[in-house]
Design an enzyme around this catalytic site. Sequence first.
Site, PDB file in Angstrom:
ATOM      1  CG  PHE A 129      -1.478  -1.766  -6.890  1.00  0.00           C
ATOM      2  CD1 PHE A 129      -2.515  -2.262  -7.686  1.00  0.00           C
ATOM      3  CD2 PHE A 129      -1.798  -1.141  -5.696  1.00  0.00           C
ATOM      4  CE1 PHE A 129      -3.837  -2.134  -7.284  1.00  0.00           C
ATOM      5  CE2 PHE A 129      -3.129  -1.009  -5.289  1.00  0.00           C
ATOM      6  CZ  PHE A 129      -4.152  -1.513  -6.080  1.00  0.00           C
ATOM      7  CG  ASP A 214       2.312   4.499  -4.817  1.00  0.00           C
ATOM      8  OD1 ASP A 214       2.171   4.596  -3.588  1.00  0.00           O
ATOM      9  OD2 ASP A 214       1.476   3.961  -5.566  1.00  0.00           O
ATOM     10  CE  LYS A 244      -2.389  -0.474   0.993  1.00  0.00           C
ATOM     11  NZ  LYS A 244      -1.934  -0.359  -0.381  1.00  0.00           N
TER      12      LYS A 244
END
Length: 395
Positions: A129, A214, A244
């Site tokens: 993702f 990532d 995040k």
Amino acid sequence: MPAPMMDTYAPPDLVFDRGEGVRLITDKGERYLDFISGIAVNCLGHAHPKAVAALKAQSEKLWHLSNMFKVPQGIELAKKLTDATFADRVFFTNSGAEAMECALKTARRYHYVNGNPQRYRIITFTGAFHGRTYGAINAGGNPKYLEGFGPAMEGFDQVEFGDHDALKAAITEETAAICVEPVQGEGGVRALPEACLRGIRELADEHGILVIYDEVQSGAGRTGKLFAHQWVEGAEPDIMASAKGIGGGFPMGACLATEAAAAGMVVGTHGSTYGGGPLATAVGNVVFDELTADGFMDHVVEVSNFLRQQLHGLADRHADKVVEIRGKGLLVGIKLKDGFDPKKLAGLCRERKLLLGAAGDNVSRMAPPLIITKDDASEAVAIMDEALGELQANA
Ligand SMILES: *Cc1c(COP(=O)(O)O)cnc(C)c1O
């Protein structure tokens, strides 16, 4: 009257009005133990006094400037990030997807300016993702996120997560980079074995390919190191996306790269109106300083070991419903047996004032603030215990 919001989310009938540390408090004053923290975002908990003070102070001085001018707070944070990692250069963004876009563009530009424009393909992994922009959904390759959005974008090849032979076979003269999450989040909270990370680095070096990590979810101290790959020796990337947790709740992302990998990202090649603005980077500096303060990571390691130990006990007690405990540090997956729904489990926990999430591969997800105590962990596990006892198989 139609609802004003698009139906892309289906939130429960609850309104949170404020947060205090590891608690979220509703408009009716009910207190919830937050074990998802905005999906691995509020790493310092809610309303952290130092982050609040930094945001307040900056908000009274200067909100926005544009990158046409220098942003000293951003330069300061970029210096801290490069000193603490493999990277030499930073591009700030507002989100994880944007950090990934920058990472993908940086990799392709590297080959372009090095005389290899034919190298543009990116290899990614099943269960990946990378965000919801066009580049990111195509990199992620999840058919559910691509459906109905037009033709799939050229230039992405996907191989099975952890399948080194398939990865080897997928490399061609057109491969620009291999892109991987050291710990998959959405895909089911799966940590890539350390040997795989090293293997990817070796393969990439052999073929002149770049490695992109990532670490949008696995970074910012989540696993007990500033970035998850730092647990593994000999597995540094060339490019990395972060977001995040690095803003602690203020929208912020960053694409980090080595000097060599960033070679193509010269004036005019990329940009962002808001990325790296004074508000975001003022908060980002405080978050970084807290994460790297003496003893902070030791706390994350200690409390996550405690939580995992408790969860293994829980998995044993509910062996009829739980397959395994996964992930790394305070990015925790509880894989349920087929026929048991993690969303239902989250609902049962919510009724008992514990908030957690779900991920792919039938996994319940915990990503609490990194400041949780052992008591918080015990409280969460006791609630999970009750909720698992009550969880019924899908009809
Ligand atoms: C959340 C996430 C993203 C996307 O971040 P946004 O801020 O939602 O754009 C990208 N990659 C990973 C691994 C993520 O967990």
